[in-house]
Design an enzyme around this catalytic site. Structure first.
Site, PDB file in Angstrom:
ATOM      1  N   LEU A   1      27.957  47.333  43.191  1.00 25.02           N
ATOM      2  CA  LEU A   1      28.423  48.473  42.408  1.00 25.02           C
ATOM      3  C   LEU A   1      29.258  48.042  41.218  1.00 25.02           C
ATOM      4  CD1 LEU A   1      29.484  50.906  45.277  1.00 25.02           C
ATOM      5  CD2 LEU A   1      27.421  51.021  43.872  1.00 25.02           C
ATOM      6  N   GLY A   2      30.022  46.976  41.367  1.00 29.07           N
ATOM      7  CA  GLY A   2      30.876  46.536  40.273  1.00 29.07           C
ATOM      8  C   GLY A   2      31.737  45.370  40.674  1.00 29.07           C
TER       9      GLY A   2
ATOM     10  N   GLY B   1      39.109  42.601  38.888  1.00 25.62           N
ATOM     11  CA  GLY B   1      40.149  41.731  39.428  1.00 25.62           C
ATOM     12  C   GLY B   1      40.461  42.011  40.877  1.00 25.62           C
ATOM     13  N   PHE B   2      39.965  43.160  41.397  1.00 26.29           N
ATOM     14  CA  PHE B   2      40.181  43.511  42.788  1.00 26.29           C
ATOM     15  C   PHE B   2      38.978  43.160  43.650  1.00 26.29           C
ATOM     16  CE2 PHE B   2      43.267  46.919  41.223  1.00 26.29           C
ATOM     17  CZ  PHE B   2      44.355  46.086  41.432  1.00 26.29           C
ATOM     18  N   GLY B   3      38.069  42.374  43.140  1.00 22.56           N
ATOM     19  CA  GLY B   3      36.957  41.915  43.950  1.00 22.56           C
ATOM     20  C   GLY B   3      35.646  42.604  43.628  1.00 22.56           C
TER      21      GLY B   3
ATOM     22  N   VAL C   1      32.487  44.919  44.629  1.00 27.23           N
ATOM     23  CA  VAL C   1      32.265  46.095  45.473  1.00 27.23           C
ATOM     24  C   VAL C   1      30.764  46.285  45.656  1.00 27.23           C
ATOM     25  CG1 VAL C   1      32.671  48.555  45.777  1.00 27.23           C
ATOM     26  CG2 VAL C   1      34.374  47.156  44.603  1.00 27.23           C
TER      27      VAL C   1
ATOM     28  N   ASP D   1      47.528  51.576  38.450  1.00 30.86           N
ATOM     29  CA  ASP D   1      46.365  51.313  37.592  1.00 30.86           C
ATOM     30  C   ASP D   1      45.469  52.548  37.529  1.00 30.86           C
ATOM     31  OD1 ASP D   1      44.821  49.775  35.894  1.00 30.86           O
ATOM     32  OD2 ASP D   1      43.627  48.905  37.499  1.00 30.86           O
TER      33      ASP D   1
END
Length: 723
Positions: free
Chosen positions: A430-431, A434-436, A438, A552
């Site tokens: 999906l995308g 910086g948070f990993g 998905v 954020d």
């Protein structure tokens, strides 16, 4: 005689030419409004940026209506257009305000803020009786406010903040009956806040007297300002005495800012006071009571005396007790214990029957319908804990994951599946951020979930921190917040499994998959999205177990389902990323390559949704950051313009600073059609609603974080729009 005739004829024609020249010059001379404006140009130091500000101010023009910063309008009954607006702000001009501006009898808006004008405001300025907005903040003006200011019968906006004005606040302000905004912050005003004037200002929406030298008590009649919204700001003064209880009669959505004064006594506990946080009352050494962590001395004395006095009274009573009375008391005690047991059993079964949520009214549960979405503040006030007992079993089960190779732990009891099932499932990227990475994963039962891969790092000690953080996130249960369902920890892999939201994020909904503006979002849909996001964020701030700060907020972190309900995502991830200690995007695969990384997703452009104070290095996220970011999201919903577009992008939607652009539009009183998304212009009935949401967004995006409202207030204000 022969020579005289030709000479006289020459003289005659000379005078005719001169006369005709004068008449021609008079016919094409600058209008009186233009001559008055030239006095402003003359009053500015030539060392300032005069060339830039007045580059096309030409005295040979017949009208000033084409000059930069000047607005004109055709007035009924007059042949020439007249000057109605002066907007020369932020040009670093140094000079004085000339009295000749008072001759501009049709002038409505004077906007000279953020310059270096000095001296006092000439009283002659108020001869311009059409003035309704004066913005002079951010200059070096001094002196007092002329009492004749309320000779302006239409005055609505007066912002003199951040200057050097002194003297008392004039009582004559009570004659400014149309006043809506009075902002006198960051000056040198002294004396008491005048009493007896506030009752007359029934239209006042904003009052800011902060950062002055005001003393004395807070007038009781400020409580009559029933139209106030946003924040009543009296902070950073020398106010003393008790806080009037009558202020509790002000609107419950109003925020107070009374910090850094000399106020004393107990904070009232009625009305709008019950909605205030501790920051509203900080640095008042003699102030006590909730929400401060300082109890009042009278309460302490009462509580300290009662334990000492109670035993003696009890002993005296027992001395005279008869055996029959003792038996009666014992029976009553037993009956009380039995009744308490029945109540506990009833509550237990009631909670079991209502495991989906908390009841606010006794009939509606939190989490099912739109109506129940509004209950979260009630649920929070009543001690709603999101059934923490549900997490006890997964916590025990998770211990095994820290000891061995890893285990999938379901947070929600009703959402169970095996690790092998997750490994075998079909997956789609999906995308990536910086948070990993998905992934969308479709389980064997056909239910899709979102799986976020966090990274590979973390030892046994970090594992315990990870579990604690995940449990805190798992306790968050709200219809407008993405629900975490399970997690996985192993030495080489950390995963979060949450609900899959089917319609993408707000960015794709607004711009479409190709990045082009969407024409399908109606006003009612945008309002629904804004309200839902506000409810979810307010819940995170006010009622979640950890009182989360998101840090954020932006359209890509607001997910939209098929019914266009909003879901806040990605909260609490900063802490989890720091625990895992890895950059998730650097990992080569997913669970040993079972879910391969299919494509590269570009990282988002520079985040222009951040509050001004959030852009300073080393600053820590606060809830007021989230409020500002949410305000920018609202502006994007309203205008259709994105603040994240690259300056090099060639597009009509490009707005270098969306907040500044909208504020300037309102200061210059541009038509709403110039700022709102053209798609919404077709819904004429929504004009009032659009304007109301604009005001909410502008309050959220105030530069000073203390002036911004709480998300609870923002959500409540939005809920009133369209109802």
């Amino acid at each position: 005689m022969k020579n005289w005739l030709p000479f006289s004829t020459t003289i005659f024609f000379f005078y005719v030419v001169v006369y005709l020249g004068i008449c021609t010059k008079l016919t094409h001379s600058l209008t009186p409004d233009g001559l008055s404006l030239l006095s402003l140009k003359s009053a500015v130091d030539q060392m300032s940026d005069v060339g830039l500000a007045f580059s096309n101010w030409n005295e040979n023009d017949t009208t000033p209506c084409g000059w930069s910063g000047i607005s004109c309008m055709n007035i009924t009954g007059l042949s020439d257009p007249r000057v109605v607006g002066i907007a020369i702000a932020g040009r670093n001009l140094r000079g004085y305000i000339p009295s000749e501006l008072g001759t501009l009898v049709y002038l409505r808006r004077l906007n000279l803020h953020s310059n270096n004008f000095y001296g006092s405001i000439p009283s002659q300025l108020f001869n311009a009786t059409s003035l309704h907005s004066i913005f002079l903040y951010g200059n070096n003006l001094s002196g007092s406010i002329p009492p004749s200011i309320c000779n302006l019968p239409r005055l609505q906006n007066l912002d003199l903040s951040n200057n050097s004005f002194s003297g008392p606040i004039p009582k004559a302000l009570k004659n400014c009956k149309q006043l809506q905004r009075l902002i006198l912050a960051r000056n040198k005003f002294s004396g008491k806040i005048p009493a007896g004037i506030w009752t007359a200002l029934e239209n006042l929406l904003q009052l800011d007297l902060s950062a002055n030298d005001l003393n004395g008590s807070i007038p009781e009649d400020i409580s009559e300002l029933g139209s106030l919204s946003g924040t009543l700001n009296l902070s950073f003064n020398h106010l003393s005495g008790q806080i009037p209880k009558s202020l509790g009669n002000l609107p419950v959505t109003l925020s107070f800012d009374l910090k850094n004064n000399n106020l004393s006594g107990e904070i009232p506990q009625t009305g709008s006071f019950t909605n205030q946080g501790p920051t509203a009352f900080l640095n008042n050494p003699l102030l006590c009571g909730f929400p401060l962590q300082k109890t009042c001395r009278n309460s302490e004395q009462g509580s300290s005396q009662s334990p000492n006095s109670a035993p003696s009274a009890e002993n005296n009573t027992r001395k005279g007790l008869s055996p029959g009375l003792i038996i009666l008391i014992s029976v009553a005690d037993a009956a009380g214990v039995a009744l308490a047991g029945l109540v506990i059993v009833y509550i237990y079964w009631k909670r079991k029957d209502n495991s989906n949520g908390c009841s606010c009214t006794g009939k509606t549960k939190l989490g099912g319908t739109q109506k129940s979405d509004l209950c979260f503040f009630c649920a929070c006030a009543n001690g709603f804990k999101n059934e923490e007992s549900e997490l006890e079993e997964p916590a025990e089960k998770a211990q095994k994951g820290g000891e061995g190779g890893g285990e999938l732990v379901a947070i929600d009891k009703g959402f169970t599946f095996e690790l092998d099932e997750l490994l075998r499932a079909s997956a789609y990227v999906l995308g990536k951020s910086g948070f990993g990475i998905v992934y969308k994963v479709v389980l064997g039962n056909g239910i899709p979930v979102a799986v976020r891969r966090l990274g590979e790092g973390g030892d046994q000690q970090r594992y315990k921190e990870f579990v604690a953080e995940v449990q805190a996130i798992g306790r968050v249960k709200h219809p407008n917040v993405v629900r975490l369902r399970a997690y996985y920890w192993a030495p080489d892999e950390k995963l979060l499994i949450s609900d899959f939201i089917s319609n993408g994020n707000l960015t794709s909904v607004l711009r479409g998959r190709s990045g082009q503006a969407s024409t399908s979002l109606s006003w009612s849909t945008r309002l629904k999205i804004g309200k839902g996001a506000a409810r979810g964020l307010a819940y995170l701030h006010e009622c979640s177990p950890r009182k989360f700060v998101h840090g954020d907020i932006k359209p890509s972190n607001i997910l939209i389902d098929n019914e266009f309900q909003s879901h806040i995502s990605d909260f609490g991830l900063n802490r989890l990323i720091s625990i895992t200690g890895d950059n998730p995007s650097s990992s080569g695969g997913f669970m040993g390559g079972a879910l391969p990384y299919l494509k590269t997703v570009q990282t988002e452009r520079a985040n222009n949704y951040k509050a001004p104070e959030a852009r300073a290095p080393g600053s820590r996220p606060t809830q007021k950051w989230d409020v500002y970011s949410f305000g920018v999201v609202l502006l994007e919903l309203l205008t259709g313009k994105s603040p994240e577009l690259s300056p090099t992008t060639s597009t009509s939607l490009e707005v270098p600073d969306l907040v500044r652009w909208v504020r300037k539009g309102f200061e210059e009183e541009k038509p709403l059609s110039d700022m709102v998304d053209p798609v919404l212009l077709q819904e004429v009935h929504a004009k009032k609603e659009v304007l109301a949401v604009f005001h909410v967004a502008l309050a959220c995006t105030e530069a000073d974080p203390e002036i911004r409202p709480r998300m609870k207030t923002v959500s409540e204000n939005l809920e009133r729009v369209g109802t």
